[in-house]
Design a protein around this motif. Structure first.
Motif, PDB file in Angstrom:
ATOM      1  N   GLN A  57       0.813  -1.221   0.000  1.00  0.00           N
ATOM      2  CA  GLN A  57       0.000   0.000   0.000  1.00  0.00           C
ATOM      3  C   GLN A  57       0.848   1.273   0.000  1.00  0.00           C
ATOM      4  N   ALA A  58       1.728   1.335  -0.990  1.00  0.00           N
ATOM      5  CA  ALA A  58       2.580   2.507  -1.152  1.00  0.00           C
ATOM      6  C   ALA A  58       1.927   3.495  -2.113  1.00  0.00           C
ATOM      7  N   PRO A  59       2.059   4.796  -1.864  1.00  0.00           N
ATOM      8  CA  PRO A  59       1.605   5.781  -2.856  1.00  0.00           C
ATOM      9  C   PRO A  59       2.577   5.784  -4.030  1.00  0.00           C
ATOM     10  N   MET A  60       2.032   5.800  -5.257  1.00  0.00           N
ATOM     11  CA  MET A  60       2.870   5.754  -6.456  1.00  0.00           C
ATOM     12  C   MET A  60       2.283   6.646  -7.535  1.00  0.00           C
ATOM     13  N   LEU A  61       3.146   7.361  -8.230  1.00  0.00           N
ATOM     14  CA  LEU A  61       2.725   8.150  -9.379  1.00  0.00           C
ATOM     15  C   LEU A  61       2.641   7.255 -10.604  1.00  0.00           C
ATOM     16  N   LEU A  87       5.256   2.964 -12.741  1.00  0.00           N
ATOM     17  CA  LEU A  87       4.851   3.419 -11.414  1.00  0.00           C
ATOM     18  C   LEU A  87       6.089   3.931 -10.683  1.00  0.00           C
ATOM     19  N   ILE A  88       5.967   5.125 -10.127  1.00  0.00           N
ATOM     20  CA  ILE A  88       7.071   5.732  -9.383  1.00  0.00           C
ATOM     21  C   ILE A  88       6.696   5.722  -7.908  1.00  0.00           C
ATOM     22  N   PRO A  89       7.262   4.809  -7.112  1.00  0.00           N
ATOM     23  CA  PRO A  89       6.942   4.776  -5.681  1.00  0.00           C
ATOM     24  C   PRO A  89       7.350   6.079  -5.003  1.00  0.00           C
TER      25      PRO A  89
END
Length: 215
Positions: free
Chosen positions: A65-69, A76-78
């Protein structure tokens, strides 16, 4: 410029132990995604990933559950980083965030193996209907600091390529992949090396507009 907050993040498992680093606040992800639209960011999501990378030395780790762009529809960029000053600076200095994406674009074109999490688990997102490749964002922040903080000032004062070559032989900012006495020698006829130096000077010029060296 709207402030982006970093907060403690402990949903990292490495060597069978929980690790704690930093992550962008979920509440700030929408703001950050809008701020990065011009660089190719199309939104954000929360998700799980795993792979070998530089988040906490170079080891295999998994994150939940990491925020990623979401970047260019397939990456996906964590937004999970090492607990150090460089991570905070990435979001407090606008030129540094722009530099991050310039650096990422160069690596994806020239040396993608260095910025992609190795042996990562591919993620599927029904909304986008794509498989995503996960970027080692912690490595990029580290490399960015090498360029801007360690090399930025001396390179901004280089008068010509000869001066840069002498500096690089000692400080090893650019690696030509050779060993022995020819290692670290910048070859201005090598297209890839010239491209990397041009990109590096572009980053340094964002911090030091009066940088003298052009290529």
């Amino acid at each position: 410029m709207e402030k982006i907050s970093l907060e403690p993040f402990d949903r990292i498992l490495s060597d069978y132990q929980q690790k704690a680093e930093l992550a962008v606040s979920v509440g700030d992800c929408s703001t950050l995604a809008r701020r990065c639209q011009r660089f190719g960011v199309e939104g954000y999501r929360l998700g799980d990933f795993r792979g070998a990378g530089y988040l906490n030395r170079y080891v295999y780790y998994s994150v939940t559950q990491a925020p990623m762009l979401i970047y260019r529809q397939k990456y996906l960029i964590p937004l999970v980083f090492r607990h150090n000053p460089e991570s905070y600076e990435l979001f407090s200095e606008e030129y540094r965030l722009e530099s991050f994406f310039i650096l990422l674009a160069w690596y994806l074109k020239n040396e993608p193996h260095k910025v992609v999490l190795q042996d990562y688990e591919k993620l599927k997102n029904k909304r986008w209907r794509h498989e995503f490749t996960v970027i080692d964002s912690a490595f990029l922040v580290f490399r960015l600091s090498e360029i801007l903080d360690a090399a930025g000032l001396p390179l901004s004062q280089c008068e010509n390529l000869t001066t840069f070559k002498e500096w690089n032989k000692k400080h090893h900012l650019l690696d030509n992949g050779l060993i022995g006495r020819h290692a670290k020698i910048f070859d201005e006829e090598d297209k890839k090396q010239r491209s990397e130096l041009k990109m590096i000077l572009q980053l340094i010029r964002l911090k030091y507009p009066n940088t003298k060296l052009f290529i």
